[in-house]
Scaffold this motif. Structure first.
Motif, PDB file in Angstrom:
ATOM      1  N   SER A  39       0.838  -1.178   0.000  1.00  0.00           N
ATOM      2  CA  SER A  39       0.000   0.000   0.000  1.00  0.00           C
ATOM      3  C   SER A  39       0.874   1.228   0.000  1.00  0.00           C
ATOM      4  CB  SER A  39      -0.904   0.014   1.233  1.00  0.00           C
ATOM      5  OG  SER A  39      -0.127   0.034   2.399  1.00  0.00           O
ATOM      6  N   ARG A  40       0.330   2.403  -0.358  1.00  0.00           N
ATOM      7  CA  ARG A  40       1.091   3.634  -0.319  1.00  0.00           C
ATOM      8  C   ARG A  40       1.418   3.985   1.116  1.00  0.00           C
ATOM      9  NH1 ARG A  40      -2.997   5.700  -3.476  1.00  0.00           N
ATOM     10  NH2 ARG A  40      -3.512   7.145  -1.832  1.00  0.00           N
ATOM     11  N   VAL A  41       2.388   4.892   1.272  1.00  0.00           N
ATOM     12  CA  VAL A  41       2.804   5.324   2.591  1.00  0.00           C
ATOM     13  C   VAL A  41       1.610   5.905   3.328  1.00  0.00           C
ATOM     14  CG1 VAL A  41       4.322   6.906   3.816  1.00  0.00           C
ATOM     15  CG2 VAL A  41       5.098   5.790   1.722  1.00  0.00           C
ATOM     16  N   ASP A  42       1.473   5.568   4.579  1.00  0.00           N
ATOM     17  CA  ASP A  42       0.406   6.025   5.453  1.00  0.00           C
ATOM     18  C   ASP A  42      -0.968   5.523   5.008  1.00  0.00           C
ATOM     19  OD1 ASP A  42       2.082   9.218   5.662  1.00  0.00           O
ATOM     20  OD2 ASP A  42       2.275   7.457   6.970  1.00  0.00           O
ATOM     21  N   ASP A  43      -1.020   4.542   4.175  1.00  0.00           N
ATOM     22  CA  ASP A  43      -2.286   3.955   3.724  1.00  0.00           C
ATOM     23  C   ASP A  43      -2.391   2.563   4.342  1.00  0.00           C
ATOM     24  OD1 ASP A  43      -4.507   3.070   2.470  1.00  0.00           O
ATOM     25  OD2 ASP A  43      -3.832   3.534   0.423  1.00  0.00           O
ATOM     26  N   THR A  44      -3.414   2.334   5.110  1.00  0.00           N
ATOM     27  CA  THR A  44      -3.529   1.068   5.830  1.00  0.00           C
ATOM     28  C   THR A  44      -4.214  -0.009   5.013  1.00  0.00           C
ATOM     29  OG1 THR A  44      -5.622   1.804   6.786  1.00  0.00           O
ATOM     30  CG2 THR A  44      -3.610   2.247   8.056  1.00  0.00           C
ATOM     31  N   VAL A  45      -4.690   0.344   3.818  1.00  0.00           N
ATOM     32  CA  VAL A  45      -5.382  -0.633   2.982  1.00  0.00           C
ATOM     33  C   VAL A  45      -4.361  -1.514   2.283  1.00  0.00           C
ATOM     34  CG1 VAL A  45      -6.949  -0.945   1.045  1.00  0.00           C
ATOM     35  CG2 VAL A  45      -7.299   0.947   2.636  1.00  0.00           C
ATOM     36  N   VAL A  46      -4.529  -2.809   2.344  1.00  0.00           N
ATOM     37  CA  VAL A  46      -3.670  -3.748   1.632  1.00  0.00           C
ATOM     38  C   VAL A  46      -4.431  -4.242   0.407  1.00  0.00           C
ATOM     39  CG1 VAL A  46      -2.442  -5.920   1.725  1.00  0.00           C
ATOM     40  CG2 VAL A  46      -2.514  -4.447   3.744  1.00  0.00           C
ATOM     41  N   HIS A  47      -3.862  -4.015  -0.760  1.00  0.00           N
ATOM     42  CA  HIS A  47      -4.553  -4.357  -1.996  1.00  0.00           C
ATOM     43  C   HIS A  47      -4.317  -5.813  -2.349  1.00  0.00           C
ATOM     44  CE1 HIS A  47      -5.153  -0.112  -2.339  1.00  0.00           C
ATOM     45  NE2 HIS A  47      -3.848   0.103  -2.306  1.00  0.00           N
ATOM     46  N   PRO A  48      -5.335  -6.491  -2.851  1.00  0.00           N
ATOM     47  CA  PRO A  48      -5.164  -7.896  -3.219  1.00  0.00           C
ATOM     48  C   PRO A  48      -4.143  -8.055  -4.325  1.00  0.00           C
ATOM     49  CG  PRO A  48      -7.235  -7.011  -4.079  1.00  0.00           C
ATOM     50  CD  PRO A  48      -6.688  -5.975  -3.152  1.00  0.00           C
ATOM     51  N   ALA A  49      -3.420  -9.178  -4.278  1.00  0.00           N
ATOM     52  CA  ALA A  49      -2.398  -9.428  -5.298  1.00  0.00           C
ATOM     53  C   ALA A  49      -3.061  -9.633  -6.644  1.00  0.00           C
ATOM     54  CB  ALA A  49      -1.582 -10.656  -4.918  1.00  0.00           C
ATOM     55  N   PRO A  50      -2.526  -9.027  -7.721  1.00  0.00           N
ATOM     56  CA  PRO A  50      -3.111  -9.201  -9.049  1.00  0.00           C
ATOM     57  C   PRO A  50      -2.868 -10.602  -9.573  1.00  0.00           C
ATOM     58  CG  PRO A  50      -1.067  -7.959  -9.182  1.00  0.00           C
ATOM     59  CD  PRO A  50      -1.367  -8.127  -7.730  1.00  0.00           C
ATOM     60  N   SER A  51      -3.699 -11.004 -10.538  1.00  0.00           N
ATOM     61  CA  SER A  51      -3.531 -12.308 -11.147  1.00  0.00           C
ATOM     62  C   SER A  51      -2.248 -12.337 -11.980  1.00  0.00           C
ATOM     63  CB  SER A  51      -4.726 -12.612 -12.055  1.00  0.00           C
ATOM     64  OG  SER A  51      -4.739 -11.722 -13.157  1.00  0.00           O
ATOM     65  N   LYS A  52      -1.837 -13.538 -12.358  1.00  0.00           N
ATOM     66  CA  LYS A  52      -0.612 -13.692 -13.141  1.00  0.00           C
ATOM     67  C   LYS A  52      -0.732 -12.976 -14.482  1.00  0.00           C
ATOM     68  CE  LYS A  52       2.556 -17.246 -14.874  1.00  0.00           C
ATOM     69  NZ  LYS A  52       2.809 -18.711 -14.957  1.00  0.00           N
ATOM     70  N   ARG A  53      -1.903 -13.097 -15.120  1.00  0.00           N
ATOM     71  CA  ARG A  53      -2.109 -12.434 -16.403  1.00  0.00           C
ATOM     72  C   ARG A  53      -2.059 -10.918 -16.235  1.00  0.00           C
ATOM     73  NH1 ARG A  53      -7.486 -12.876 -20.324  1.00  0.00           N
ATOM     74  NH2 ARG A  53      -6.686 -11.491 -21.962  1.00  0.00           N
ATOM     75  N   ALA A  54      -2.667 -10.407 -15.173  1.00  0.00           N
ATOM     76  CA  ALA A  54      -2.656  -8.965 -14.927  1.00  0.00           C
ATOM     77  C   ALA A  54      -1.245  -8.469 -14.657  1.00  0.00           C
ATOM     78  CB  ALA A  54      -3.566  -8.626 -13.741  1.00  0.00           C
ATOM     79  N   ARG A  55      -0.443  -9.273 -13.956  1.00  0.00           N
ATOM     80  CA  ARG A  55       0.933  -8.870 -13.671  1.00  0.00           C
ATOM     81  C   ARG A  55       1.733  -8.725 -14.958  1.00  0.00           C
ATOM     82  NH1 ARG A  55       0.715 -12.746  -9.363  1.00  0.00           N
ATOM     83  NH2 ARG A  55       1.996 -14.186 -10.582  1.00  0.00           N
ATOM     84  N   ARG A  56       1.425  -9.553 -15.949  1.00  0.00           N
ATOM     85  CA  ARG A  56       2.133  -9.467 -17.228  1.00  0.00           C
ATOM     86  C   ARG A  56       1.614  -8.315 -18.088  1.00  0.00           C
ATOM     87  NH1 ARG A  56       1.299 -15.209 -17.540  1.00  0.00           N
ATOM     88  NH2 ARG A  56      -0.303 -14.771 -19.105  1.00  0.00           N
ATOM     89  N   LEU A  57       0.309  -8.104 -18.111  1.00  0.00           N
ATOM     90  CA  LEU A  57      -0.308  -7.161 -19.027  1.00  0.00           C
ATOM     91  C   LEU A  57      -0.291  -5.722 -18.514  1.00  0.00           C
ATOM     92  CD1 LEU A  57      -1.881  -6.658 -21.643  1.00  0.00           C
ATOM     93  CD2 LEU A  57      -3.987  -7.200 -20.379  1.00  0.00           C
ATOM     94  N   PHE A  58      -0.607  -5.518 -17.235  1.00  0.00           N
ATOM     95  CA  PHE A  58      -0.800  -4.170 -16.718  1.00  0.00           C
ATOM     96  C   PHE A  58       0.426  -3.272 -16.889  1.00  0.00           C
ATOM     97  CE2 PHE A  58      -0.811  -1.037 -13.229  1.00  0.00           C
ATOM     98  CZ  PHE A  58      -1.980  -0.355 -13.552  1.00  0.00           C
ATOM     99  N   PRO A  59       1.652  -3.737 -16.605  1.00  0.00           N
ATOM    100  CA  PRO A  59       2.807  -2.849 -16.810  1.00  0.00           C
ATOM    101  C   PRO A  59       2.906  -2.309 -18.229  1.00  0.00           C
ATOM    102  CG  PRO A  59       3.447  -4.749 -15.507  1.00  0.00           C
ATOM    103  CD  PRO A  59       2.059  -5.021 -16.007  1.00  0.00           C
ATOM    104  N   TRP A  60       2.559  -3.128 -19.214  1.00  0.00           N
ATOM    105  CA  TRP A  60       2.652  -2.654 -20.597  1.00  0.00           C
ATOM    106  C   TRP A  60       1.519  -1.700 -20.945  1.00  0.00           C
ATOM    107  CZ3 TRP A  60       7.125  -2.942 -22.611  1.00  0.00           C
ATOM    108  CH2 TRP A  60       7.999  -3.979 -22.249  1.00  0.00           C
ATOM    109  N   VAL A  61       0.367  -1.852 -20.289  1.00  0.00           N
ATOM    110  CA  VAL A  61      -0.701  -0.864 -20.429  1.00  0.00           C
ATOM    111  C   VAL A  61      -0.236   0.473 -19.862  1.00  0.00           C
ATOM    112  CG1 VAL A  61      -3.035  -0.239 -19.701  1.00  0.00           C
ATOM    113  CG2 VAL A  61      -2.537  -2.588 -20.389  1.00  0.00           C
ATOM    114  N   VAL A  62       0.416   0.413 -18.699  1.00  0.00           N
ATOM    115  CA  VAL A  62       0.961   1.627 -18.084  1.00  0.00           C
ATOM    116  C   VAL A  62       1.956   2.294 -19.030  1.00  0.00           C
ATOM    117  CG1 VAL A  62       2.392   2.521 -16.194  1.00  0.00           C
ATOM    118  CG2 VAL A  62       0.603   0.828 -15.729  1.00  0.00           C
TER     119      VAL A  62
END
Length: 439
Positions: free
Chosen positions: A8-31
């Protein structure tokens, strides 16, 4: 190998769920794709003005000094605001900052289309500079956050090359639109492109998604401060190597800035090419320089993947190549041999951009990375792009443009000295960064 983490971002107590394997591959290239597209829009909006100079000069009876002022005011605004707005991006949220910045420069470009006089157009150009000031640093920080460390030089080189491609695209499209529909439509079209990309960026990328896909700042053969906490701003200048990276990159881009501004005039005066043909050949050269940035970054990542210090070695090689080929090329008689050597020198002229960005990223904490890249952008603009065009003009008044271009490559000697110093202290600087605490 860099591992993916859920964070999570600094001072943010929310923990985000881990992305799926496909999302981990695709999302960086979308960014990367959307952030790169916005960089193209950035430079298209900035440089489209050059294509409508003849129309503005005729319609508003402007002097060349007034036209030049419309160009320089954007660079000046970017130089002044790059660091503070990059710091704001680190603090407020990088994606939110990008959306706001792109909205500002797109709306300001639209304002340019409806400007009624020179003063209104100048004000619109100022706001274009405000919007663009920190985009390169914040956008690059967003891209680097979701890719492994060993790809940093490639991504930095490719990302920054977008400036060259966007400049050429903006001038080409702007000129065509101005001839067909009038100069105001040149600005309006660039504004529309930017606003559409803003909507797409807001739909597909958020700070929460970036946090969920963020990667560790650890690579084989190289360790950087792990994410978490907020680094102190003094760490932007805390090691000899990071200072050397700023200075070496800035001095090397002095040569690129000179080529950007004066290559068309050089071809016109030295080879007798008509202004339009000289501009066309210079545009090809600028695209070739952008290609060199991409290739040099990729080669650096390949060679430095397991031996980190090779980033400095490759940067030194690129700087030496530009010194030799441009130095010898500009000294030769005009002809085919000169053009061949100049083409090789142009290819390497900005090749240090990718390695330099990777060096700065590795030597600064992720929490202030946009600010660090903003500092690099400041050095690139003040020591490099702005100084190159101005000082070359001063030298041309004294020695003629042909004589001035023989002197320009010598600046690479200063860049070489800085890079050699940075390489010497790199291991020690990394150790200091890793040992530094955060707050």
């Amino acid at each position: 190998m860099a591992s993916l983490v859920t964070e999570s971002r600094v001072d943010d107590t929310v923990v985000h769920p881990a992305p799926s394997k496909r999302a981990r591959r695709l999302f960086p290239w979308v960014v990367f794709a959307l952030t790169f597209a916005l960089l193209l829009s950035d430079y298209m909006s900035r440089q489209v003005l050059s294509s409508v100079f003849p129309f503005l000069k005729l319609e508003w009876a402007l002097t060349d000094t007034q036209l030049g002022g419309l160009v320089s005011v954007v660079s000046l605004t970017v130089a002044v605001l790059a660091v503070p707005l990059s710091l704001l991006g680190d603090r407020w949220g990088r994606v939110r900052s990008i959306v706001l910045m792109a909205s500002i420069w797109s709306l300001a470009t639209l304002g340019s289309a409806i400007a009624a006089n020179y003063e209104q157009l100048m004000l619109a150009r100022v706001f274009i500079g405000v919007g663009e000031a920190a985009y390169g640093s914040v956008g690059l920080a967003v891209v680097l956050a979701v890719f492994p460390v060993y790809r940093r030089a490639s991504l930095t080189g490719a990302f920054l090359a977008g400036g060259s491609f966007g400049s050429v695209l903006g001038v080409a499209l702007g000129g065509a639109l101005a001839v067909q529909f009038g100069w105001r439509w040149s600005f309006a079209a660039m504004a529309l492109v930017g606003l559409v990309l803003v909507v797409l960026y807001r739909l597909f990328i958020t700070d929460k998604k970036l946090d969920a896909h963020r990667v560790d700042d650890v690579a084989e053969g190289e360790s950087v401060v792990a994410p978490g906490g907020r680094a102190k701003l003094r760490t932007l200048f805390s090691t000899p190597s990071v200072i050397a990276a700023y200075v070496g990159s800035g001095l090397q881009l002095f040569i690129a800035g000179s080529l950007f501004a004066w290559l068309p005039s050089y071809l016109n005066r030295a080879y007798g090419l008509a202004p339009d043909k000289a501009a066309g050949v210079a545009a090809i050269a600028i695209l070739f320089m952008g290609t060199g940035m991409i290739v040099c970054g990729a080669v650096t990542d390949r060679l430095a993947r397991t031996v980190a210090i090779r980033k400095w070695t490759t940067a030194i090689v690129y700087t030496t190549a530009s010194l030799v080929f441009l130095g010898v090329g500009f000294s030769l008689p005009h002809g085919g041999a000169q053009l061949l050597l100049l083409a090789i020198g142009v290819f390497f002229a900005a090749g240090t951009a990718g390695p330099a960005g990777a060096m700065v990223a590795n030597l600064t904490h992720e929490s202030i990375r946009a600010t660090a890249l903003g500092t690099l952008s400041l050095a690139n603009n003040l020591l490099g792009l702005a100084a190159g065009s101005l000082i070359t003009g001063i030298l041309a008044d004294e020695f003629g443009l042909v004589g001035a271009m023989k002197i320009v490559p010598i600046v690479a000697v200063g860049a070489l000295i800085a890079l050699l110093i940075g390489r010497k202290y790199y291991a020690r600087s990394l150790a200091k960064v890793n040992a530094a605490g955060t707050r």
